[in-house]
Design a protein around this motif. Structure first.
Motif, PDB file in Angstrom:
ATOM      1  N   THR A  97     -17.016 -19.626  29.100  1.00 49.62           N
ATOM      2  CA  THR A  97     -16.955 -19.747  30.559  1.00 49.62           C
ATOM      3  C   THR A  97     -18.198 -19.116  31.179  1.00 49.62           C
ATOM      4  O   THR A  97     -18.859 -18.273  30.559  1.00 49.62           O
ATOM      5  CB  THR A  97     -15.703 -19.057  31.133  1.00 49.62           C
ATOM      6  OG1 THR A  97     -15.730 -17.668  30.755  1.00 49.62           O
ATOM      7  CG2 THR A  97     -14.440 -19.685  30.585  1.00 49.62           C
ATOM      8  N   THR A  98     -18.494 -19.519  32.391  1.00 53.27           N
ATOM      9  CA  THR A  98     -19.644 -18.979  33.107  1.00 53.27           C
ATOM     10  C   THR A  98     -19.477 -17.474  33.320  1.00 53.27           C
ATOM     11  O   THR A  98     -18.404 -17.007  33.729  1.00 53.27           O
ATOM     12  CB  THR A  98     -19.815 -19.658  34.471  1.00 53.27           C
ATOM     13  OG1 THR A  98     -19.929 -21.071  34.283  1.00 53.27           O
ATOM     14  CG2 THR A  98     -21.067 -19.148  35.176  1.00 53.27           C
ATOM     15  N   GLN A 138     -24.054 -23.714  43.828  1.00 43.91           N
ATOM     16  CA  GLN A 138     -23.816 -25.158  43.746  1.00 43.91           C
ATOM     17  C   GLN A 138     -24.758 -25.924  44.676  1.00 43.91           C
ATOM     18  O   GLN A 138     -25.267 -26.990  44.316  1.00 43.91           O
ATOM     19  CB  GLN A 138     -22.362 -25.483  44.082  1.00 43.91           C
ATOM     20  CG  GLN A 138     -22.027 -26.970  43.934  1.00 43.91           C
ATOM     21  CD  GLN A 138     -20.533 -27.236  43.928  1.00 43.91           C
ATOM     22  OE1 GLN A 138     -19.736 -26.302  43.943  1.00 43.91           O
ATOM     23  NE2 GLN A 138     -20.151 -28.497  43.897  1.00 43.91           N
ATOM     24  N   SER A 198     -21.375 -27.094  39.851  1.00 48.14           N
ATOM     25  CA  SER A 198     -20.509 -25.979  40.207  1.00 48.14           C
ATOM     26  C   SER A 198     -20.863 -24.747  39.380  1.00 48.14           C
ATOM     27  O   SER A 198     -21.287 -24.849  38.229  1.00 48.14           O
ATOM     28  CB  SER A 198     -19.043 -26.354  39.993  1.00 48.14           C
ATOM     29  OG  SER A 198     -18.797 -26.610  38.629  1.00 48.14           O
ATOM     30  N   TYR A 242     -17.658 -23.047  35.115  1.00 51.10           N
ATOM     31  CA  TYR A 242     -17.565 -24.107  34.106  1.00 51.10           C
ATOM     32  C   TYR A 242     -16.997 -23.512  32.826  1.00 51.10           C
ATOM     33  O   TYR A 242     -17.369 -22.402  32.417  1.00 51.10           O
ATOM     34  CB  TYR A 242     -18.937 -24.717  33.825  1.00 51.10           C
ATOM     35  CG  TYR A 242     -18.912 -25.804  32.773  1.00 51.10           C
ATOM     36  CD1 TYR A 242     -18.339 -27.042  33.037  1.00 51.10           C
ATOM     37  CD2 TYR A 242     -19.445 -25.591  31.508  1.00 51.10           C
ATOM     38  CE1 TYR A 242     -18.303 -28.046  32.080  1.00 51.10           C
ATOM     39  CE2 TYR A 242     -19.416 -26.575  30.533  1.00 51.10           C
ATOM     40  CZ  TYR A 242     -18.849 -27.801  30.825  1.00 51.10           C
ATOM     41  OH  TYR A 242     -18.805 -28.786  29.863  1.00 51.10           O
ATOM     42  N   TYR A 258     -16.098 -24.547  28.734  1.00 46.75           N
ATOM     43  CA  TYR A 258     -16.230 -25.517  27.645  1.00 46.75           C
ATOM     44  C   TYR A 258     -15.358 -25.066  26.477  1.00 46.75           C
ATOM     45  O   TYR A 258     -15.507 -23.956  25.962  1.00 46.75           O
ATOM     46  CB  TYR A 258     -17.686 -25.633  27.194  1.00 46.75           C
ATOM     47  CG  TYR A 258     -17.864 -26.483  25.958  1.00 46.75           C
ATOM     48  CD1 TYR A 258     -17.539 -27.833  25.970  1.00 46.75           C
ATOM     49  CD2 TYR A 258     -18.350 -25.928  24.765  1.00 46.75           C
ATOM     50  CE1 TYR A 258     -17.684 -28.611  24.836  1.00 46.75           C
ATOM     51  CE2 TYR A 258     -18.509 -26.704  23.630  1.00 46.75           C
ATOM     52  CZ  TYR A 258     -18.170 -28.038  23.668  1.00 46.75           C
ATOM     53  OH  TYR A 258     -18.315 -28.812  22.542  1.00 46.75           O
ATOM     54  N   ARG A 261     -24.348 -20.038  32.139  1.00 48.87           N
ATOM     55  CA  ARG A 261     -23.422 -21.164  32.316  1.00 48.87           C
ATOM     56  C   ARG A 261     -23.399 -21.983  31.024  1.00 48.87           C
ATOM     57  O   ARG A 261     -24.407 -22.564  30.625  1.00 48.87           O
ATOM     58  CB  ARG A 261     -23.852 -22.038  33.493  1.00 48.87           C
ATOM     59  CG  ARG A 261     -22.846 -23.106  33.893  1.00 48.87           C
ATOM     60  CD  ARG A 261     -23.358 -23.898  35.106  1.00 48.87           C
ATOM     61  NE  ARG A 261     -22.347 -24.793  35.663  1.00 48.87           N
ATOM     62  CZ  ARG A 261     -22.113 -26.023  35.204  1.00 48.87           C
ATOM     63  NH1 ARG A 261     -22.824 -26.499  34.203  1.00 48.87           N
ATOM     64  NH2 ARG A 261     -21.170 -26.778  35.770  1.00 48.87           N
TER      65      ARG A 261
END
Length: 210
Positions: free
Chosen positions: A124-125, A140, A146, A149, A151, A191
């Motif tokens: 995560t960010t 953003q 955004s 984020y 993954y 990010r």
């Protein structure tokens, strides 16, 4: 010629593990550590990863430390290049290998074993300072994506581990780094992307697990 070699390598990997000799690269630094040999393998998604073989744990640890130092230099350069100007700003620094984890597979038998493990990760960010809601909106507007984020990752690795050896899979994310200044505070934003990387090692059975 380079394209031909790349196609040849990909074809060989598709059909199994391929061994590549380690050639000494011209360098003025004679302390650079080299693995005994390098092979390549794939995971369940078809991604290609290097497999570094070491018969000496001390040498393996030195090689890993060497790679870690190179990565830390990238991160340190990112942190040092943050502009402390008062004006609000966000700029793209680059992509770095980030958020590492280790997975071990030990073969205590006297024969080579094909061992399998599924690695699940979530990235995560993150930021080196508190990212307020106002900053996330500003991010953003400036970058076009955004701030937040996540993954998620789940791949299966099948590794041929020689007798009385240990397999080590180090996974990481290829993370986009942004340098920011907001409300008088300078910081970095990490990010994640949807590109996961891994280094795989074959080491002696008594290699320390950390």
């Amino acid at each position: 010629m380079k394209r031909f070699f790349s196609l040849l390598l990909i074809s060989a990997v598709f059909f199994g593990l391929v061994s590549v000799p380690v050639f000494a690269e011209p360098s003025s630094n004679q302390s650079v550590i080299k693995p005994d040999k390098v092979e390549y393998t794939t995971d369940s998604a078809g991604n290609i990863y290097p497999v570094f073989y070491f018969s000496d744990n001390t040498k393996a640890l030195a090689f890993m430390k060497q790679r870690q130092q190179e990565r830390q230099q990238d991160l340190a350069f990112s942190s040092n290049s943050v502009n402390s100007a008062l004006a609000n700003s966000v700029s793209y620094f680059g992509n770095v290998e980030y958020d590492f984890t280790n997975t071990f597979m030990a073969n205590h038998t006297n024969a080579t074993q094909t061992m399998s493990t599924t690695i699940q990760r979530q990235h995560t960010t993150t930021a080196t300072a508190t990212a307020t809601a106002a900053f996330q909106k500003f991010f953003q507007l400036q970058i076009g994506v955004s701030y937040a984020y996540t993954y998620s990752y789940s791949h299966t690795f099948n590794l041929s581990v020689p007798a009385n050896k240990k397999g080590l899979i180090t996974t990481y994310n290829n993370t986009d780094v942004y340098n920011a200044a907001y409300s008088g505070v300078s910081f970095s934003v990490y990010r994640p992307t949807n590109i996961e990387g891994a280094d795989i090692y074959i080491v002696d059975i008594d290699f320390p697990e950390t």
